[in-house]
Design a protein around this motif. Structure first.
Motif, PDB file in Angstrom:
ATOM      1  N   GLN A 276     -10.567  -3.137  -2.861  1.00 53.96           N
ATOM      2  CA  GLN A 276     -10.996  -2.388  -1.646  1.00 53.96           C
ATOM      3  C   GLN A 276     -11.170  -3.410  -0.529  1.00 53.96           C
ATOM      4  O   GLN A 276     -11.852  -4.408  -0.689  1.00 53.96           O
ATOM      5  CB  GLN A 276     -12.313  -1.637  -1.878  1.00 53.96           C
ATOM      6  CG  GLN A 276     -12.860  -0.981  -0.608  1.00 53.96           C
ATOM      7  CD  GLN A 276     -14.151  -0.227  -0.844  1.00 53.96           C
ATOM      8  OE1 GLN A 276     -14.133   0.947  -1.137  1.00 53.96           O
ATOM      9  NE2 GLN A 276     -15.255  -0.938  -0.763  1.00 53.96           N
ATOM     10  N   VAL A 277     -10.525  -3.141   0.634  1.00 53.58           N
ATOM     11  CA  VAL A 277     -10.558  -4.083   1.756  1.00 53.58           C
ATOM     12  C   VAL A 277     -11.330  -3.456   2.925  1.00 53.58           C
ATOM     13  O   VAL A 277     -11.062  -2.308   3.310  1.00 53.58           O
ATOM     14  CB  VAL A 277      -9.133  -4.463   2.199  1.00 53.58           C
ATOM     15  CG1 VAL A 277      -9.186  -5.406   3.396  1.00 53.58           C
ATOM     16  CG2 VAL A 277      -8.376  -5.099   1.041  1.00 53.58           C
TER      17      VAL A 277
ATOM     18  N   LEU B 262     -10.118   0.328   3.496  1.00 47.83           N
ATOM     19  CA  LEU B 262      -8.939   0.771   2.745  1.00 47.83           C
ATOM     20  C   LEU B 262      -9.285   0.726   1.262  1.00 47.83           C
ATOM     21  O   LEU B 262      -9.523  -0.354   0.708  1.00 47.83           O
ATOM     22  CB  LEU B 262      -7.745  -0.144   3.049  1.00 47.83           C
ATOM     23  CG  LEU B 262      -6.363   0.336   2.600  1.00 47.83           C
ATOM     24  CD1 LEU B 262      -5.962   1.609   3.337  1.00 47.83           C
ATOM     25  CD2 LEU B 262      -5.326  -0.761   2.827  1.00 47.83           C
TER      26      LEU B 262
ATOM     27  N   GLY C 174      -5.542   3.403  -1.488  1.00 49.18           N
ATOM     28  CA  GLY C 174      -4.797   3.289  -0.230  1.00 49.18           C
ATOM     29  C   GLY C 174      -5.260   4.249   0.844  1.00 49.18           C
ATOM     30  O   GLY C 174      -4.605   4.390   1.881  1.00 49.18           O
TER      31      GLY C 174
ATOM     32  N   LYS D 238      -1.701  -1.475   3.828  1.00 48.22           N
ATOM     33  CA  LYS D 238      -1.536  -2.408   2.692  1.00 48.22           C
ATOM     34  C   LYS D 238      -0.054  -2.776   2.609  1.00 48.22           C
ATOM     35  O   LYS D 238       0.794  -1.955   2.292  1.00 48.22           O
ATOM     36  CB  LYS D 238      -2.010  -1.723   1.413  1.00 48.22           C
ATOM     37  CG  LYS D 238      -1.853  -2.533   0.152  1.00 48.22           C
ATOM     38  CD  LYS D 238      -2.366  -1.718  -1.028  1.00 48.22           C
ATOM     39  CE  LYS D 238      -2.184  -2.456  -2.347  1.00 48.22           C
ATOM     40  NZ  LYS D 238      -2.668  -1.662  -3.493  1.00 48.22           N
ATOM     41  N   SER D 239       0.229  -4.039   2.933  1.00 44.36           N
ATOM     42  CA  SER D 239       1.612  -4.517   2.858  1.00 44.36           C
ATOM     43  C   SER D 239       2.026  -4.738   1.409  1.00 44.36           C
ATOM     44  O   SER D 239       3.151  -4.432   1.012  1.00 44.36           O
ATOM     45  CB  SER D 239       1.770  -5.808   3.659  1.00 44.36           C
ATOM     46  OG  SER D 239       3.075  -6.311   3.540  1.00 44.36           O
ATOM     47  N   SER D 240       1.100  -5.275   0.611  1.00 41.54           N
ATOM     48  CA  SER D 240       1.281  -5.454  -0.845  1.00 41.54           C
ATOM     49  C   SER D 240      -0.097  -5.532  -1.445  1.00 41.54           C
ATOM     50  O   SER D 240      -1.099  -5.451  -0.720  1.00 41.54           O
ATOM     51  CB  SER D 240       2.093  -6.732  -1.136  1.00 41.54           C
ATOM     52  OG  SER D 240       1.327  -7.881  -0.782  1.00 41.54           O
ATOM     53  N   ASN D 241      -0.162  -5.690  -2.777  1.00 38.82           N
ATOM     54  CA  ASN D 241      -1.485  -5.773  -3.404  1.00 38.82           C
ATOM     55  C   ASN D 241      -2.211  -7.049  -3.002  1.00 38.82           C
ATOM     56  O   ASN D 241      -3.401  -7.173  -3.226  1.00 38.82           O
ATOM     57  CB  ASN D 241      -1.344  -5.702  -4.928  1.00 38.82           C
ATOM     58  CG  ASN D 241      -2.608  -5.145  -5.570  1.00 38.82           C
ATOM     59  OD1 ASN D 241      -3.287  -4.309  -4.972  1.00 38.82           O
ATOM     60  ND2 ASN D 241      -2.939  -5.613  -6.772  1.00 38.82           N
TER      61      ASN D 241
ATOM     62  N   TYR E 267      -2.900  -7.513   3.361  1.00 39.80           N
ATOM     63  CA  TYR E 267      -3.414  -6.330   4.082  1.00 39.80           C
ATOM     64  C   TYR E 267      -3.368  -6.648   5.588  1.00 39.80           C
ATOM     65  O   TYR E 267      -3.782  -7.734   6.009  1.00 39.80           O
ATOM     66  CB  TYR E 267      -4.839  -5.996   3.641  1.00 39.80           C
ATOM     67  CG  TYR E 267      -4.914  -5.641   2.172  1.00 39.80           C
ATOM     68  CD1 TYR E 267      -4.856  -4.312   1.771  1.00 39.80           C
ATOM     69  CD2 TYR E 267      -5.026  -6.644   1.194  1.00 39.80           C
ATOM     70  CE1 TYR E 267      -4.905  -3.984   0.416  1.00 39.80           C
ATOM     71  CE2 TYR E 267      -5.073  -6.324  -0.148  1.00 39.80           C
ATOM     72  CZ  TYR E 267      -5.014  -4.989  -0.536  1.00 39.80           C
ATOM     73  OH  TYR E 267      -5.060  -4.678  -1.873  1.00 39.80           O
TER      74      TYR E 267
END
Length: 927
Positions: free
Chosen positions: A304-305, A317, A321, A342-345, A348
Motif C-alpha cells: 500500500q503506497v 493506492l 490498485g 502503479k507502474s509496476s509492483n 509508483y
C-alpha cells in the motif's frame, strides 16, 4: 395548552459572559409560568455599549422582518439563528463572533397571557475578547522501529486578561482517511491526566507520560512504539473560563500541525526511495514523482503506497490498485490535474499537471506491506526521504493608466474616464471605484465589468434618476471607458480609480491606477447684482432694473430662474414676491401685486434679467431685490434648485407732482358777545385748478400747555368727520364747516360760550387724481384766529368761593352756584355749567336758557344732571350716580338778559362766573 395560574418568568443565561472573537457562541433563554400555546415565541435584541439605551433588534422566531438592517444578512445566511430546544426554550447561535457583537442581549417573549403578569424579558451581558490561545508543534515525518520511544513537544500559551484554565492533549489518527481521532493522553483543565482507552494500560505501566517544562512547554513520551501507533499525531489545546453559574466553558481550541509516524517491524527488508523528474518548477509546469520499492521477491508481495505533502496525506493506492484522494484534492483529480498510478509492483508514479504555488513543499511516499490485500494492519512500513519541490510564481507584465477628459466640471455635467490596460495576456475584469474629496472613508464601488462583459453597478449608482444611466464600455481589448452622465455636487469630485484583474492557471494579478476630478458647486461664485440708472423717477415716467448674474461657470448652460422682490416705502414687513420667471420662460405673477402686472415688462439676455416698469405710480416706490436660482442640467423634472443667491437692494423713489398750494397765514382776532354767532375764515391764496381740497379745523384752548383739538374735517369729497370732543349732537349743531367760494372756507360757531374761547386755524390738503387714484400733493396751515368773548360792563354778584368735594361712585353730589344780590327787574337769568377737560377745552354740560328751557350737550347726561333751584338765586348742579369719569373741575356762568321791546330780541346785560369746584370720585368699598 400550557395553562398555569402562575406568573410569567423569562430566564436567560447568567452573565456577564466572556467569549472569544471568531468562536461559535450560544445563549439560552426559557420562559415559564405562561398561558397560551405550549410553543412560545422568542425575540432577541442587543443594547450596544455605544448606545446603551437604544434597542437593536436581531432575530425573532415569529417575525422575519424583525432584524435591523445591520443583522439582516447574517440572519439570512444563518450566521445568526435561533434553535428551538423545546416549546418554551431556545438557543441563540452566533456562528462567528465579532467585536461588534459585544453588548447587553435581551430575550423577549411576546405576550400570550390573558393579562400582563410577571416578566417578559431578561438580559445578559456578553463581552468579546481576543483569541490569544496558541498551540504549536513542529511537523515531522518519523520512521521508527518497534519499541523505539516517541517524544513530541507542544508549545501552548495564552494572554487572556480574564482568569482561565488550559487543557492540553495528544490525539492519534490511524490512517489518512481516518477522521475519528483517538485520545492518547490529556491534561485536563483541572490538572488531571486522562489517558485514552487504547492507551490506559500503557499509561498505568508508565509507557505513556507527560512532562510540563516551564510555563508553556508540554512533552509527550510514548515508549515502546507499536505498529498500531502508526498514523498521525497532533496536539490540541483548549482554553476554559468559569461562567457566573459555576460551569466551565471551553472558549477556544487550537490544533497543531501533524506529525506522521511510521513504525517498521524489526528484521524486515523493506526500503523506499523517491525521485523527481524536475524539482524546481514554474507555475503551470508538470511535476512527476516516482516512488521505488526496494525489497526481495517483490512480485508475490502486497504493498500500500501513500503520497504525502508536508507530512499530510494526498493520495493512497491500496494493494488492489484502488486509488483514494484526500478530500481537498478530489476536485483537481476529477479535472485531470492530478494522477497517481502503479507502474509496476516496484514503481509508483504521482503526477501534478499545471502546478501552482499551493503545491510547494516536501513530498515523500510511505509504503506498507500487507500479508494479504485485504488486511487492515501492515507487516512493515517504510517511509522515503523527503524531496523538496519549489514552484516559482508567474509574474504578470500587466499595467494600466487612468485618464479623464473632464478634470474640472460643474455640477450637472458629465464625467468621462478612460482606463488603458497593457501587457495582459488574457481577458481582464475591470472595477471602477470613487473616493469623495476630503473623506478618508472606504472607497465607493461605481461599476464592475467582468471578463465576459457582464456589468454590475454599485448601490449608489443603481438609481438612474440621480446621476443618469452610467455607461461602462470596452472600446478595444485594453481600453475601458466610464461615463457618469450627471454629477450631483462637490462630493462627486475626488479620486476615481480603475482596478484590472487578470486570471490564469489559478492565479490572479491586479493593476490599479487613479485620477482626480473637481466638481464645482452651482453655488460657486454665484452672485447677483441689481442696478438701476435712476434712483428717483417722476410720477408717470418709466424705470428699469437690471439683475446681473455671475458665476465661476457658464451660466447660459444651466437652467436658471429669477424672482423679483419688492418692499414698499415705508416698509410694512419683509419683502414681497412680485413675479417669477421660470427656466422654461413661464411668468408667474403674485395676485396681490396686480398694480405691477400691467405696467411691467420682463426680459432676459445672456446673464442679465431686466424688469422694466412703465408709467411709475406711488405704489411702485420702495426697495427692490432679485433672487436667482439655478438647477443641475439634464435633470427633469426640475425639483429643488442646486443654488440660490439674492442681490443687493436698490431703492426707487417716485416723485409726485409738486404742490403749489398757498394758504393765508396771517394771524387775526375776533371779539363777540357771549351767545352770539361768528365765523372763522380760511382763505386759499393759490391752488391748482384741477385739484381737490380737504380742510381740517382745529382749536387751541387758552391753557399754556394745551394741545390742538380737531373740531371738524371735510375731505376732498366733502365728507365730514368730527373730533372726539365735538362729536356730540349739541356740538355738531354749533360747529359747521362751509366752503363759501372756490378760495374761502368758513367755520361757523353758533351760540358761543366761554368754552369756545381760544385760537382757531385750518389745515388745507391738496389732492389730485393721478393714474391709479387720489394722491395727496401737499398741505398748508392758516394763520390763527383768536376768539374772545366780549362780556357786559356790569358784572353779576356770584359766589366766587372755590370748593373741593368728594363722592363715592354711584352716589349723588351737589356742585354750588349761588347768585348774591338781586338782578334787575324785567330781566331773566341763564346759567351754563362747564367741566374743564385735560385738553384745556371747557366743555359745556347743560344750559338753563333765559326762557326757562334746558339744553344738554349730550342726551346721556339728561338723566344725571339736575338744576333743582330751591331758591331763585340757587343754580347749584346736582350730579347723580357719580362715575369715575366725572372727576374734575366744574364752574358755572350766570348771564342776565333783557328783552329790547315787544316782539324784539333779548340782549345780554350782565355776566359772571362762579368759583371752581374740584370733584374727586371714590371707588366703591374704598374707605
Amino acid at each position: 395548552t400550557g395553562l398555569t395560574t402562575g406568573q410569567r418568568v423569562v430566564t436567560v443565561q447568567q452573565g456577564p459572559l466572556y467569549r472569544v472573537r471568531g468562536s461559535h457562541v450560544t445563549l439560552w433563554c426559557k420562559v415559564s409560568g405562561y398561558q397560551g400555546p405550549a410553543e412560545q415565541n422568542f425575540q432577541w435584541s442587543i443594547y450596544l455599549p455605544s448606545a446603551p439605551e437604544r434597542e437593536v433588534q436581531i432575530v425573532s422566531t415569529v417575525d422575519p422582518s424583525f432584524p435591523y438592517a445591520i443583522y439582516t444578512q447574517r440572519v439570512r445566511s444563518r450566521g445568526i439563528f435561533v434553535e428551538r430546544v423545546q416549546g418554551d426554550a431556545v438557543l441563540l447561535h452566533i456562528t462567528e463572533l465579532q467585536d461588534r457583537d459585544a453588548g447587553q442581549y435581551e430575550c423577549h417573549t411576546p405576550n400570550t397571557d390573558e393579562r400582563y403578569f410577571g416578566s417578559y424579558s431578561a438580559k445578559v451581558n456578553l463581552s468579546v475578547i481576543a483569541d490569544t490561545l496558541s498551540a504549536a508543534m513542529a511537523p515531522q515525518a518519523l520512521t521508527l522501529t518497534e519499541e523505539d520511544v516517541v517524544e513530541l513537544t507542544c508549545e501552548v500559551s495564552k494572554s487572556t486578561t480574564q482568569h482561565t484554565h488550559l487543557s492540553v492533549g495528544w490525539y492519534h489518527l490511524q490512517g489518512e482517511g481516518d477522521h475519528h481521532a483517538e485520545e492518547v493522553l490529556i491534561l485536563s483543565k483541572d490538572f488531571i491526566l486522562k489517558p485514552g482507552p487504547s492507551y490506559m494500560q500503557r499509561f498505568l505501566v508508565g509507557d505513556v507520560w507527560l512532562n510540563k517544562v516551564g510555563n508553556t512547554t508540554y512533552k509527550l513520551f510514548l515508549r515502546g512504539v507499536k505498529p498500531s501507533d502508526q498514523g498521525q499525531l497532533y496536539c490540541e489545546a483548549a482554553e476554559w473560563i468559569e461562567d457566573p453559574d459555576k460551569t466551565w466553558k471551553d472558549i477556544s481550541h487550537k490544533q497543531t500541525e501533524r506529525t506522521s509516524l511510521a513504525v517498521m517491524s524489526q528484521g524486515r527488508d523493506l526500503s523506499v526511495d523517491i525521485a523527481a523528474a524536475e524539482s524546481s518548477l514554474s507555475e503551470g509546469d508538470t511535476l512527476q514523482l516516482s516512488c521505488a520499492v526496494e525489497t526481495q521477491k517483490s512480485s508475490n508481495r502486497h504493498f500500500q503506497v501513500i503520497w504525502l505533502l508536508n507530512g499530510m496525506e494526498v493520495a493512497r493506492l491500496d494493494p488492489h490498485g484502488v486509488l483514494m484522494w484526500e478530500e481537498e484534492y478530489e476536485e483537481r483529480a476529477k479535472l485531470g490535474q492530478l494522477r497517481a498510478f502503479k507502474s509496476s509492483n516496484m514503481i509508483y508514479v504521482f503526477t501534478i499537471y499545471e502546478v501552482g504555488l499551493r503545491d510547494n513543499g516536501t513530498y515523500c511516499c510511505s509504503v506498507s506491506e500487507m500479508k494479504t490485500p485485504g488486511d487492515l494492519h501492515s507487516i512493515q512500513t517504510s517511509l522515503s526521504a523527503g524531496i523538496q519541490v519549489n514552484v516559482k510564481p508567474i509574474e504578470s507584465r500587466m499595467h494600466l493608466s487612468v485618464s479623464t477628459s473632464t478634470p474640472q466640471v460643474t455640477a450637472g455635467d458629465s464625467l468621462i474616464f478612460q482606463c488603458e490596460v497593457q501587457g495582459a495576456t488574457s481577458p481582464v475584469s475591470v472595477r471602477w471605484w470613487h473616493l469623495p474629496p476630503q473623506r478618508p472613508g472606504p472607497r465607493v464601488l461605481v461599476a464592475t465589468m467582468e471578463r465576459d462583459g457582464s456589468l454590475r453597478l454599485g448601490s449608489t449608482y443603481q438609481d438612474g434618476r440621480t446621476r443618469g444611466s452610467l455607461r461602462l464600455e470596452k472600446e478595444s481589448s485594453g481600453t475601458f471607458t466610464l461615463v457618469i452622465p450627471n454629477t450631483l455636487d462637490e462630493d462627486d469630485g475626488g479620486q476615481y480609480g480603475c482596478v484590472a484583474t487578470e486570471e490564469s492557471r489559478g492565479q490572479s494579478w491586479t493593476a490599479e491606477g487613479k485620477t482626480a476630478v473637481t466638481v464645482n458647486s452651482l453655488g460657486l461664485g454665484l452672485n447677483a447684482m441689481l442696478r438701476s440708472r435712476v434712483a428717483t423717477v417722476r410720477y408717470g415716467q418709466g424705470f428699469e432694473l437690471v439683475c446681473q448674474v455671475s458665476a465661476n461657470y457658464t451660466l447660459e448652460k444651466v437652467p436658471a430662474s429669477v424672482r423679483w422682490l419688492f418692499q414698499p416705502s415705508p416698509p410694512t414687513g419683509p419683502y414681497h414676491e412680485l413675479v417669477q420667471v421660470l427656466p422654461s420662460g413661464t411668468v408667474a405673477w403674485v395676485t396681490a401685486q396686480s398694480h405691477f402686472k400691467g405696467k411691467a415688462q420682463l426680459t432676459k439676455s445672456d446673464t442679465s434679467f431686466r424688469l422694466h416698469i412703465h408709467s411709475a405710480v406711488a405704489a411702485h416706490e420702495g426697495t427692490y431685490q432679485c433672487e436667482v436660482e439655478v438647477w443641475r442640467r439634464n435633470i427633469l423634472p426640475l425639483e429643488q434648485p442646486a443654488a440660490t443667491t439674492r442681490s443687493n437692494a436698490v431703492g426707487i423713489k417716485v416723485v409726485l407732482p409738486e404742490s403749489k398750494l398757498q394758504v393765508a397765514a396771517k394771524d387775526s382776532s375776533v371779539e363777540i358777545a357771549s351767545g352770539a354767532d361768528t365765523a372763522i375764515e380760511c382763505r386759499i391764496v393759490f391752488a391748482q385748478n384741477n385739484s381737490q381740497l380737504a380742510v381740517t379745523w382745529y382749536l387751541l384752548p387758552p391753557l399754556a400747555d394745551a394741545t390742538p383739538l380737531q373740531i371738524i374735517r371735510a375731505n376732498y369729497s366733502s365728507v365730514l368727520e368730527y373730533g372726539s370732543e365735538f362729536n356730540s349732537p349739541a356740538q355738531k349743531s354749533r360747529f359747521l364747516s362751509q366752503r363759501v367760494s372756490s378760495n374761502m372756507f368758513w367755520l361757523q360757531i353758533l351760540s358761543t360760550n366761554l368754552g369756545d374761547r381760544g385760537k382757531y386755524y385750518c389745515v388745507v390738503e391738496e389732492w389730485l387724481w393721478l393714474v391709479d387714484g387720489w394722491c395727496k400733493l401737499g398741505e398748508g396751515t392758516s394763520g390763527r384766529t383768536t376768539l374772545e368773548l366780549k362780556l357786559p360792563e356790569r358784572e353779576l354778584q356770584v359766589e366766587k368761593t372755590n370748593y373741593s368735594t368728594s363722592a363715592r361712585e354711584g352716589e349723588e353730589v351737589k356742585l354750588h352756584c349761588l347768585l348774591q344780590g338781586a338782578h334787575l327787574p324785567n330781566t331773566h337769568l341763564s346759567a351754563t355749567w362747564f367741566q374743564m377737560k385735560k385738553s384745556g377745552h371747557d366743555s359745556a354740560l347743560l344750559t338753563l336758557r333765559h326762557d326757562g328751557t334746558i339744553k344738554y350737550s349730550q342726551e346721556s347726561l339728561a338723566g344725571r344732571l339736575y338744576l333743582r333751584r330751591p331758591t331763585a338765586g340757587d343754580f347749584s348742579l346736582t350730579l347723580s350716580s357719580v362715575e369715575r369719569g366725572d372727576a374734575g373741575v366744574y364752574y358755572c356762568q350766570l348771564q342776565e338778559w333783557q328783552q329790547q321791546g315787544e316782539g324784539k330780541g333779548w340782549a345780554l346785560q350782565a355776566s359772571a362766573c362762579s368759583g371752581y369746584t374740584k370733584l374727586t370720585t371714590i371707588p366703591p368699598g374704598n374707605t
